[in-house]
Design an enzyme around this catalytic site. Structure first.
Site, PDB file in Angstrom:
ATOM      1  N   HIS A 163       0.814  -1.213   0.000  1.00 42.13           N
ATOM      2  CA  HIS A 163       0.000   0.000   0.000  1.00 42.13           C
ATOM      3  C   HIS A 163       0.852   1.270   0.000  1.00 42.13           C
ATOM      4  O   HIS A 163       0.346   2.369   0.198  1.00 42.13           O
ATOM      5  CB  HIS A 163      -0.895  -0.034   1.253  1.00 42.13           C
ATOM      6  CG  HIS A 163      -2.088   0.846   1.192  1.00 42.13           C
ATOM      7  ND1 HIS A 163      -2.334   1.831   2.123  1.00 42.13           N
ATOM      8  CD2 HIS A 163      -3.114   0.910   0.317  1.00 42.13           C
ATOM      9  CE1 HIS A 163      -3.458   2.449   1.836  1.00 42.13           C
ATOM     10  NE2 HIS A 163      -3.957   1.917   0.739  1.00 42.13           N
ATOM     11  N   LYS A 195       3.220   4.467  -1.235  1.00 41.41           N
ATOM     12  CA  LYS A 195       3.260   5.432  -2.335  1.00 41.41           C
ATOM     13  C   LYS A 195       4.522   6.285  -2.158  1.00 41.41           C
ATOM     14  O   LYS A 195       4.572   7.157  -1.287  1.00 41.41           O
ATOM     15  CB  LYS A 195       2.034   6.352  -2.341  1.00 41.41           C
ATOM     16  CG  LYS A 195       0.708   5.639  -2.613  1.00 41.41           C
ATOM     17  CD  LYS A 195      -0.024   5.313  -1.358  1.00 41.41           C
ATOM     18  CE  LYS A 195      -1.382   4.680  -1.648  1.00 41.41           C
ATOM     19  NZ  LYS A 195      -2.037   4.191  -0.426  1.00 41.41           N
ATOM     20  N   ASP A 204      16.627  10.946  -8.681  1.00 45.75           N
ATOM     21  CA  ASP A 204      18.037  11.338  -8.552  1.00 45.75           C
ATOM     22  C   ASP A 204      18.519  11.367  -7.115  1.00 45.75           C
ATOM     23  O   ASP A 204      19.404  12.157  -6.771  1.00 45.75           O
ATOM     24  CB  ASP A 204      18.279  12.703  -9.221  1.00 45.75           C
ATOM     25  CG  ASP A 204      18.287  12.598 -10.746  1.00 45.75           C
ATOM     26  OD1 ASP A 204      18.334  11.462 -11.254  1.00 45.75           O
ATOM     27  OD2 ASP A 204      18.231  13.642 -11.406  1.00 45.75           O
ATOM     28  N   HIS A 230      -9.231  11.088   1.165  1.00 46.97           N
ATOM     29  CA  HIS A 230      -8.330   9.937   1.208  1.00 46.97           C
ATOM     30  C   HIS A 230      -7.028  10.245   1.933  1.00 46.97           C
ATOM     31  O   HIS A 230      -6.185   9.372   2.103  1.00 46.97           O
ATOM     32  CB  HIS A 230      -8.049   9.481  -0.236  1.00 46.97           C
ATOM     33  CG  HIS A 230      -7.439   8.128  -0.351  1.00 46.97           C
ATOM     34  ND1 HIS A 230      -6.168   7.927  -0.869  1.00 46.97           N
ATOM     35  CD2 HIS A 230      -7.910   6.910  -0.026  1.00 46.97           C
ATOM     36  CE1 HIS A 230      -5.902   6.641  -0.856  1.00 46.97           C
ATOM     37  NE2 HIS A 230      -6.923   5.991  -0.353  1.00 46.97           N
ATOM     38  N   LYS A 288      -4.313  10.786   4.775  1.00 47.04           N
ATOM     39  CA  LYS A 288      -4.078  10.109   6.060  1.00 47.04           C
ATOM     40  C   LYS A 288      -3.069  10.948   6.853  1.00 47.04           C
ATOM     41  O   LYS A 288      -1.856  10.861   6.638  1.00 47.04           O
ATOM     42  CB  LYS A 288      -3.533   8.697   5.857  1.00 47.04           C
ATOM     43  CG  LYS A 288      -4.409   7.782   4.971  1.00 47.04           C
ATOM     44  CD  LYS A 288      -3.847   7.688   3.591  1.00 47.04           C
ATOM     45  CE  LYS A 288      -4.416   6.617   2.693  1.00 47.04           C
ATOM     46  NZ  LYS A 288      -5.693   6.109   2.803  1.00 47.04           N
ATOM     47  N   ASP A 343      -0.458  18.341  18.946  1.00 52.75           N
ATOM     48  CA  ASP A 343       0.137  19.460  19.696  1.00 52.75           C
ATOM     49  C   ASP A 343       0.889  20.460  18.821  1.00 52.75           C
ATOM     50  O   ASP A 343       1.816  21.126  19.307  1.00 52.75           O
ATOM     51  CB  ASP A 343       1.086  18.926  20.776  1.00 52.75           C
ATOM     52  CG  ASP A 343       0.332  18.290  21.931  1.00 52.75           C
ATOM     53  OD1 ASP A 343      -0.905  18.436  21.983  1.00 52.75           O
ATOM     54  OD2 ASP A 343       0.978  17.641  22.774  1.00 52.75           O
TER      55      ASP A 343
END
Length: 535
Positions: free
Chosen positions: A228, A230, A235, A453, A455, A460
């Site tokens: 899952h 991404k 470079d 979508h 996350k 604080d």
């Protein structure tokens, strides 16, 4: 006297009952022995006794995180190769604890202990909050790439602006840039059956299928354990991380009637020899190497020929400073589909310098439950505020208890979730937790502008978890995930300001309103909650 005893139907039924009882006892003992999460154990026992045959088969196929012995061996070998190379070249990954405030050193140590990745300073980071700016940044960086491009995505969906990224990758490969893309076999099913996949390979791009599935493979490993992550590395000093798949939301899952997916990503750069991007490159290289023997052999050859020249300290053609730029103060609009909501306007964020951060990857039976443990720890340590955005909210008792306890001791706890999600069971499992959260004083904001979508967790105003992890047991225990822990308040503030914009497009759920729901609806939610650890 007859040699053979004639069995009556009652005898066969009795034997069947005895075998059934023995099987149920054995399976129950197996579940409570193997499963470390009490909620997961209870859910599996409930399935087993409610639907015995289905429960037995389901547990054999899906009950335990069997990632495959050969795959696990290749992960170990790839990891050892990378660690040996790092030691040989004096590249220290588990560093930087002394750079943190004292109250976050223990939190950071959780990640370092299980992943070997520490805290790295002096990054330039920029939060990208709309698909156009993410695609624009990716394409510009790919077009300017000189040496290597590494990509790892759960979903590659070859429609819309994704085609522009694929074209840029093909052009980069044809001009001599080494290009790799690792995509999940299930999440990117349509990509692997597309002409774009064939076009990339023809252009010289190395396309890798992560965790391939098949009927025979299902007997030896779980097909629902997915990659899952991404990540993009360009470079070795430019990186992208976030919830953003290689997907144009205008064309993706429009039939679900939940609006467009809304994602975020962070672009990070560093002039340091060791950085978040270095760690990301190490992670992607390990993931690619673990997929098959040929990849592992190729990684072995690469490691043996490695020199520090791979980490370009002073780019000569496209100077790093010229490539790290503010995208402008224009407003980015998310166009919503078929839900009648207003456009979401988020000012584009400037580059923040001097960011201190830590990469935290997780994988089943490789890094334990490192992100889950990190999240629970920071929630318990929060003093003023916690704000969470997640598309799927299905916590276990410990995490739900941490949130309610934080609210009861005076911490402002805000949960931002989509009003509608693309999973019927997840929707109802989430709702089963709302009553206790609202009673404790947690603010529940239902986002009306599409499928949020992103996350993100902000604590604080000086700590942020940002990446691919949903607040559910699948992300914490089963999937290969990655998060970025950010310790610099100026960068944390960018994520917090994005959350505030989301809140402007939310409907706030009230306790009295929630208590007035029909009893049948509450009962259904609670029944689904019993199985929530398995979703």
């Amino acid at each position: 006297m007859d040699t053979f005893t004639t069995w009556s139907l009652g005898d066969v039924a009795g034997l069947g009952l005895v075998l059934h009882i023995i099987l149920m006892i054995v399976m129950t003992l197996r579940i409570v022995t193997v499963q470390r999460n009490i909620g997961v154990s209870i859910a599996w026992v409930a399935v087993l006794y409610t639907l015995p045959l289905f429960g037995f088969i389901a547990y054999l196929l899906l009950g335990e995180p069997m990632i495959g012995r050969r795959y696990r061996d290749r992960v170990d070998q790839a990891g050892m190769m990378m660690n040996d190379m790092a030691k040989r070249e004096h590249l220290v990954f588990d560093q930087g604890q002394e750079l943190l405030p004292a109250n976050y050193r223990g939190v950071s140590q959780i990640g370092t202990r299980w992943t070997g990745l520490g805290v790295f300073p002096e990054h330039k980071m920029q939060l990208l909050t709309d698909p156009n700016s993410i695609f624009q940044g990716l394409i510009e960086d790919i077009n300017a790439a000189q040496r290597i491009i590494l990509m790892e995505f759960y979903i590659v969906y070859p429609k819309g602006q994704t085609l522009d990224v694929i074209a840029a990758l093909s052009a980069a490969a044809q001009r001599g840039v080494e290009c790799h893309i690792l995509a999940d076999s299930v999440g990117s099913f349509s990509f692997f059956n597309s002409k774009e996949h064939r076009m990339l390979e023809k252009a010289g791009v190395f396309v890798h299928q992560s965790l391939p599935v098949g009927l025979f493979k299902t007997l030896f490993k779980r097909s629902d354990l997915r990659n899952h992550r991404k990540i993009v590395v360009i470079d070795e000093y430019i990186g992208y991380i976030g919830s953003f798949n290689l997907v144009d939301p205008r064309f993706f899952k429009q039939n679900k009637k939940v609006g467009q997916w809304i994602d975020v990503a962070i672009r990070t750069t560093s002039r340091q020899s060791m950085s978040i991007t270095t760690a990301m490159a190490k992670l992607v290289a390990t993931d690619i190497g673990a997929e098959n023997k040929d990849n592992l052999d190729a990684l072995h050859h690469r490691v043996n020929n490695y020199t520090r020249k791979l980490y370009v300290m002073d780019p000569t053609i496209n100077d790093l400073n010229s490539r790290v730029k503010v995208l402008g103060n224009n407003v980015a609009h998310h166009e919503q589909a078929e839900n009648g909501s207003k456009l979401i306007a988020i000012p584009r964020m400037p580059v923040v310098e001097g960011v201190l951060a830590q990469l935290i990857p997780s994988a089943p039976r490789v890094t334990a439950h490192v992100i889950y443990n990190t999240l629970v720890t920071v929630i318990h340590r929060a003093n003023k505020s916690i704000c969470i955005t997640t598309p799927y909210f299905v916590p276990d008792e410990a995490l739900s208890g941490a949130l309610t306890t934080a609210a009861k001791r005076g911490v402002k706890v805000t949960l931002i979730v989509p009003e509608k999600v693309d999973s019927f069971l997840v929707q109802h499992a989430s709702q089963a937790y709302y009553q206790e959260l609202l009673e404790a004083g947690v603010i529940i904001a239902l986002f009306k502008g599409g499928l949020l979508h992103a996350k993100t967790v902000v604590v604080d105003d000086d700590y942020c978890l940002f990446g691919t992890v949903n607040i559910d047991m699948r992300s914490f225990y089963l999937n290969m995930e990655v998060s970025l822990a950010i310790y610099t308040p100026e960068m944390v503030a960018q994520v917090a300001s994005c959350q505030k914009v989301y809140l402007q497009h939310c409907r706030f759920l009230g306790l009295e309103e929630w208590q007035q729901r029909h009893g049948a609806a509450r009962l259904f939610d609670n029944v689904v909650r019993l199985f929530s650890p398995l979703l």
